[in-house]
Write a protein that holds these residues in place. Sequence first.
Motif, PDB file in Angstrom:
ATOM      1  N   GLU A   1      12.444  -7.148   7.063  1.00  0.00           N
ATOM      2  CA  GLU A   1      12.364  -8.125   5.980  1.00  0.00           C
ATOM      3  C   GLU A   1      10.973  -8.751   5.889  1.00  0.00           C
ATOM      4  O   GLU A   1      10.551  -9.182   4.818  1.00  0.00           O
ATOM      5  CB  GLU A   1      13.405  -9.224   6.199  1.00  0.00           C
ATOM      6  CG  GLU A   1      14.846  -8.750   5.997  1.00  0.00           C
ATOM      7  CD  GLU A   1      15.854  -9.825   6.318  1.00  0.00           C
ATOM      8  OE1 GLU A   1      15.409 -10.921   6.744  1.00  0.00           O
ATOM      9  OE2 GLU A   1      17.057  -9.586   6.154  1.00  0.00           O
ATOM     10  N   ASP A   2      10.246  -8.802   6.999  1.00  0.00           N
ATOM     11  CA  ASP A   2       8.921  -9.420   7.027  1.00  0.00           C
ATOM     12  C   ASP A   2       7.810  -8.380   7.036  1.00  0.00           C
ATOM     13  O   ASP A   2       6.782  -8.554   7.682  1.00  0.00           O
ATOM     14  CB  ASP A   2       8.787 -10.318   8.269  1.00  0.00           C
ATOM     15  CG  ASP A   2       9.808 -11.440   8.274  1.00  0.00           C
ATOM     16  OD1 ASP A   2      10.214 -11.844   7.178  1.00  0.00           O
ATOM     17  OD2 ASP A   2      10.193 -11.898   9.364  1.00  0.00           O
ATOM     18  N   PHE A   3       8.010  -7.258   6.330  1.00  0.00           N
ATOM     19  CA  PHE A   3       6.980  -6.220   6.330  1.00  0.00           C
ATOM     20  C   PHE A   3       5.717  -6.730   5.630  1.00  0.00           C
ATOM     21  O   PHE A   3       5.769  -7.577   4.739  1.00  0.00           O
ATOM     22  CB  PHE A   3       7.486  -4.941   5.666  1.00  0.00           C
ATOM     23  CG  PHE A   3       7.683  -5.033   4.177  1.00  0.00           C
ATOM     24  CD1 PHE A   3       6.664  -4.669   3.309  1.00  0.00           C
ATOM     25  CD2 PHE A   3       8.882  -5.479   3.652  1.00  0.00           C
ATOM     26  CE1 PHE A   3       6.838  -4.753   1.948  1.00  0.00           C
ATOM     27  CE2 PHE A   3       9.062  -5.554   2.281  1.00  0.00           C
ATOM     28  CZ  PHE A   3       8.042  -5.194   1.428  1.00  0.00           C
ATOM     29  N   SER A   4       4.605  -6.203   6.054  1.00  0.00           N
ATOM     30  CA  SER A   4       3.306  -6.698   5.600  1.00  0.00           C
ATOM     31  C   SER A   4       2.959  -6.144   4.224  1.00  0.00           C
ATOM     32  O   SER A   4       2.900  -4.927   4.029  1.00  0.00           O
ATOM     33  CB  SER A   4       2.215  -6.312   6.609  1.00  0.00           C
ATOM     34  OG  SER A   4       0.938  -6.674   6.139  1.00  0.00           O
ATOM     35  N   ASP A   5       2.733  -7.047   3.270  1.00  0.00           N
ATOM     36  CA  ASP A   5       2.322  -6.617   1.930  1.00  0.00           C
ATOM     37  C   ASP A   5       0.928  -6.002   1.951  1.00  0.00           C
ATOM     38  O   ASP A   5       0.668  -4.994   1.292  1.00  0.00           O
ATOM     39  CB  ASP A   5       2.346  -7.803   0.962  1.00  0.00           C
ATOM     40  CG  ASP A   5       3.755  -8.334   0.741  1.00  0.00           C
ATOM     41  OD1 ASP A   5       4.703  -7.569   0.944  1.00  0.00           O
ATOM     42  OD2 ASP A   5       3.894  -9.512   0.381  1.00  0.00           O
ATOM     43  N   ILE A   6       0.032  -6.611   2.708  1.00  0.00           N
ATOM     44  CA  ILE A   6      -1.352  -6.138   2.714  1.00  0.00           C
ATOM     45  C   ILE A   6      -1.454  -4.772   3.386  1.00  0.00           C
ATOM     46  O   ILE A   6      -2.295  -3.937   3.010  1.00  0.00           O
ATOM     47  CB  ILE A   6      -2.266  -7.167   3.422  1.00  0.00           C
ATOM     48  CG1 ILE A   6      -3.733  -6.940   3.031  1.00  0.00           C
ATOM     49  CG2 ILE A   6      -2.082  -7.142   4.915  1.00  0.00           C
ATOM     50  CD1 ILE A   6      -4.032  -7.226   1.594  1.00  0.00           C
ATOM     51  N   LEU A   7      -0.585  -4.503   4.360  1.00  0.00           N
ATOM     52  CA  LEU A   7      -0.585  -3.185   4.991  1.00  0.00           C
ATOM     53  C   LEU A   7      -0.086  -2.130   4.018  1.00  0.00           C
ATOM     54  O   LEU A   7      -0.611  -1.007   3.976  1.00  0.00           O
ATOM     55  CB  LEU A   7       0.283  -3.203   6.248  1.00  0.00           C
ATOM     56  CG  LEU A   7       0.331  -1.910   7.063  1.00  0.00           C
ATOM     57  CD1 LEU A   7      -1.061  -1.535   7.555  1.00  0.00           C
ATOM     58  CD2 LEU A   7       1.277  -2.060   8.251  1.00  0.00           C
ATOM     59  N   ALA A   8       0.919  -2.479   3.219  1.00  0.00           N
ATOM     60  CA  ALA A   8       1.408  -1.542   2.211  1.00  0.00           C
ATOM     61  C   ALA A   8       0.347  -1.287   1.147  1.00  0.00           C
ATOM     62  O   ALA A   8       0.159  -0.147   0.695  1.00  0.00           O
ATOM     63  CB  ALA A   8       2.682  -2.101   1.569  1.00  0.00           C
ATOM     64  N   ILE A   9      -0.379  -2.330   0.739  1.00  0.00           N
ATOM     65  CA  ILE A   9      -1.449  -2.164  -0.248  1.00  0.00           C
ATOM     66  C   ILE A   9      -2.553  -1.279   0.318  1.00  0.00           C
ATOM     67  O   ILE A   9      -3.120  -0.440  -0.394  1.00  0.00           O
ATOM     68  CB  ILE A   9      -2.001  -3.538  -0.667  1.00  0.00           C
ATOM     69  CG1 ILE A   9      -0.930  -4.310  -1.463  1.00  0.00           C
ATOM     70  CG2 ILE A   9      -3.265  -3.394  -1.492  1.00  0.00           C
ATOM     71  CD1 ILE A   9      -1.332  -5.720  -1.818  1.00  0.00           C
ATOM     72  N   ALA A  10      -2.855  -1.446   1.601  1.00  0.00           N
ATOM     73  CA  ALA A  10      -3.877  -0.602   2.233  1.00  0.00           C
ATOM     74  C   ALA A  10      -3.468   0.860   2.210  1.00  0.00           C
ATOM     75  O   ALA A  10      -4.304   1.752   2.013  1.00  0.00           O
ATOM     76  CB  ALA A  10      -4.129  -1.072   3.663  1.00  0.00           C
ATOM     77  N   ALA A  11      -2.180   1.140   2.398  1.00  0.00           N
ATOM     78  CA  ALA A  11      -1.708   2.519   2.334  1.00  0.00           C
ATOM     79  C   ALA A  11      -1.847   3.088   0.928  1.00  0.00           C
ATOM     80  O   ALA A  11      -2.223   4.248   0.742  1.00  0.00           O
ATOM     81  CB  ALA A  11      -0.246   2.594   2.789  1.00  0.00           C
ATOM     82  N   VAL A  12      -1.572   2.259  -0.075  1.00  0.00           N
ATOM     83  CA  VAL A  12      -1.714   2.712  -1.466  1.00  0.00           C
ATOM     84  C   VAL A  12      -3.176   2.998  -1.790  1.00  0.00           C
ATOM     85  O   VAL A  12      -3.485   3.911  -2.574  1.00  0.00           O
ATOM     86  CB  VAL A  12      -1.136   1.658  -2.428  1.00  0.00           C
ATOM     87  CG1 VAL A  12      -1.380   2.058  -3.877  1.00  0.00           C
ATOM     88  CG2 VAL A  12       0.352   1.478  -2.189  1.00  0.00           C
ATOM     89  N   LEU A  13      -4.087   2.258  -1.190  1.00  0.00           N
ATOM     90  CA  LEU A  13      -5.513   2.445  -1.454  1.00  0.00           C
ATOM     91  C   LEU A  13      -6.094   3.662  -0.750  1.00  0.00           C
ATOM     92  O   LEU A  13      -7.279   3.945  -0.905  1.00  0.00           O
ATOM     93  CB  LEU A  13      -6.281   1.183  -1.051  1.00  0.00           C
ATOM     94  CG  LEU A  13      -6.006  -0.046  -1.917  1.00  0.00           C
ATOM     95  CD1 LEU A  13      -6.682  -1.275  -1.335  1.00  0.00           C
ATOM     96  CD2 LEU A  13      -6.464   0.190  -3.350  1.00  0.00           C
ATOM     97  N   ASP A  14      -5.291   4.363   0.020  1.00  0.00           N
ATOM     98  CA  ASP A  14      -5.705   5.645   0.581  1.00  0.00           C
ATOM     99  C   ASP A  14      -5.402   6.723  -0.470  1.00  0.00           C
ATOM    100  O   ASP A  14      -4.234   6.933  -0.809  1.00  0.00           O
ATOM    101  CB  ASP A  14      -4.945   5.935   1.874  1.00  0.00           C
ATOM    102  CG  ASP A  14      -5.494   7.153   2.614  1.00  0.00           C
ATOM    103  OD1 ASP A  14      -6.002   8.085   1.945  1.00  0.00           O
ATOM    104  OD2 ASP A  14      -5.394   7.189   3.852  1.00  0.00           O
ATOM    105  N   PRO A  15      -6.412   7.395  -1.017  1.00  0.00           N
ATOM    106  CA  PRO A  15      -6.157   8.361  -2.094  1.00  0.00           C
ATOM    107  C   PRO A  15      -5.303   9.545  -1.685  1.00  0.00           C
ATOM    108  O   PRO A  15      -4.856  10.302  -2.533  1.00  0.00           O
ATOM    109  CB  PRO A  15      -7.568   8.801  -2.505  1.00  0.00           C
ATOM    110  CG  PRO A  15      -8.426   8.526  -1.319  1.00  0.00           C
ATOM    111  CD  PRO A  15      -7.838   7.309  -0.668  1.00  0.00           C
ATOM    112  N   ARG A  16      -5.044   9.697  -0.393  1.00  0.00           N
ATOM    113  CA  ARG A  16      -4.167  10.770   0.071  1.00  0.00           C
ATOM    114  C   ARG A  16      -2.708  10.323   0.151  1.00  0.00           C
ATOM    115  O   ARG A  16      -1.831  11.153   0.397  1.00  0.00           O
ATOM    116  CB  ARG A  16      -4.632  11.245   1.455  1.00  0.00           C
ATOM    117  CG  ARG A  16      -6.049  11.768   1.500  1.00  0.00           C
ATOM    118  CD  ARG A  16      -6.537  11.883   2.930  1.00  0.00           C
ATOM    119  NE  ARG A  16      -6.553  10.582   3.593  1.00  0.00           N
ATOM    120  CZ  ARG A  16      -6.914  10.400   4.866  1.00  0.00           C
ATOM    121  NH1 ARG A  16      -7.264  11.442   5.598  1.00  0.00           N
ATOM    122  NH2 ARG A  16      -6.908   9.184   5.394  1.00  0.00           N
ATOM    123  N   LEU A  17      -2.455   9.032  -0.042  1.00  0.00           N
ATOM    124  CA  LEU A  17      -1.106   8.491   0.136  1.00  0.00           C
ATOM    125  C   LEU A  17      -0.558   7.894  -1.158  1.00  0.00           C
ATOM    126  O   LEU A  17       0.413   8.383  -1.724  1.00  0.00           O
ATOM    127  CB  LEU A  17      -1.112   7.445   1.261  1.00  0.00           C
ATOM    128  CG  LEU A  17      -1.624   7.913   2.634  1.00  0.00           C
ATOM    129  CD1 LEU A  17      -1.624   6.759   3.618  1.00  0.00           C
ATOM    130  CD2 LEU A  17      -0.810   9.071   3.151  1.00  0.00           C
TER     131      LEU A  17
END
Length: 217
Positions: free
Chosen positions: A14-30
Amino acid sequence: MMEPMIDKFDKYWEDFSDILAIAAVLDPRLKFAFLEYCYNTLDPSTSKSNLAHVRSKMVQLFGAYERNTSNSTSTTSQVPREDIPCGYSGFYSYYSPKTGVGIGKSPLDTYLDEHVLDMVTFRSLNVVAYWKDNSSHFKELASMACDVLSIPLTIVASESCFSIGSRVLNKYRSSLLPINVQVLICARNWIQSFQEIGEEFEFIEEEGENESENRVI
């Protein structure tokens, strides 16, 4: 035993990191394809809502970068008329509005609409260098990506790193005055800084004990 483990898993999920998810989206391979796979694997019932949440946070963050850019520059980055070669002014005025990331599209929309890069081909891709190389194309999004991707990650809880409250206020000392708490923390910092000094620290400690004994007498 399983129920406490499930409860703890649900708590952290429930407390997953929003900024970590955004960082994954900013990887052009992901991008969002990777998040969708992870969310569907963990909990398909909440996958769509989690994806929508991350997307809204990403749009909100990108909007802040756009506002900062518009405030810092009173006009858009247009080539001055005197710098346009002779005979090209008509062509430039016709073509320049059509260049860029796309008509009616923000750099964020353009990036998300592009296909993901192949992970095998770009296995050793430096993502920060990718955004620096494409800064002229994605503009504010490139600045946002470099800031987000430069955030250091840690698996240690912040309270374990920076909080010593449980060591000062334990079950035996739960009603200390604020001044006494400050004295304990200050003394703890002094002791830690003098740990490398052997005999001198022992001498100071013995001298302090003698002074306290004299005061009691």
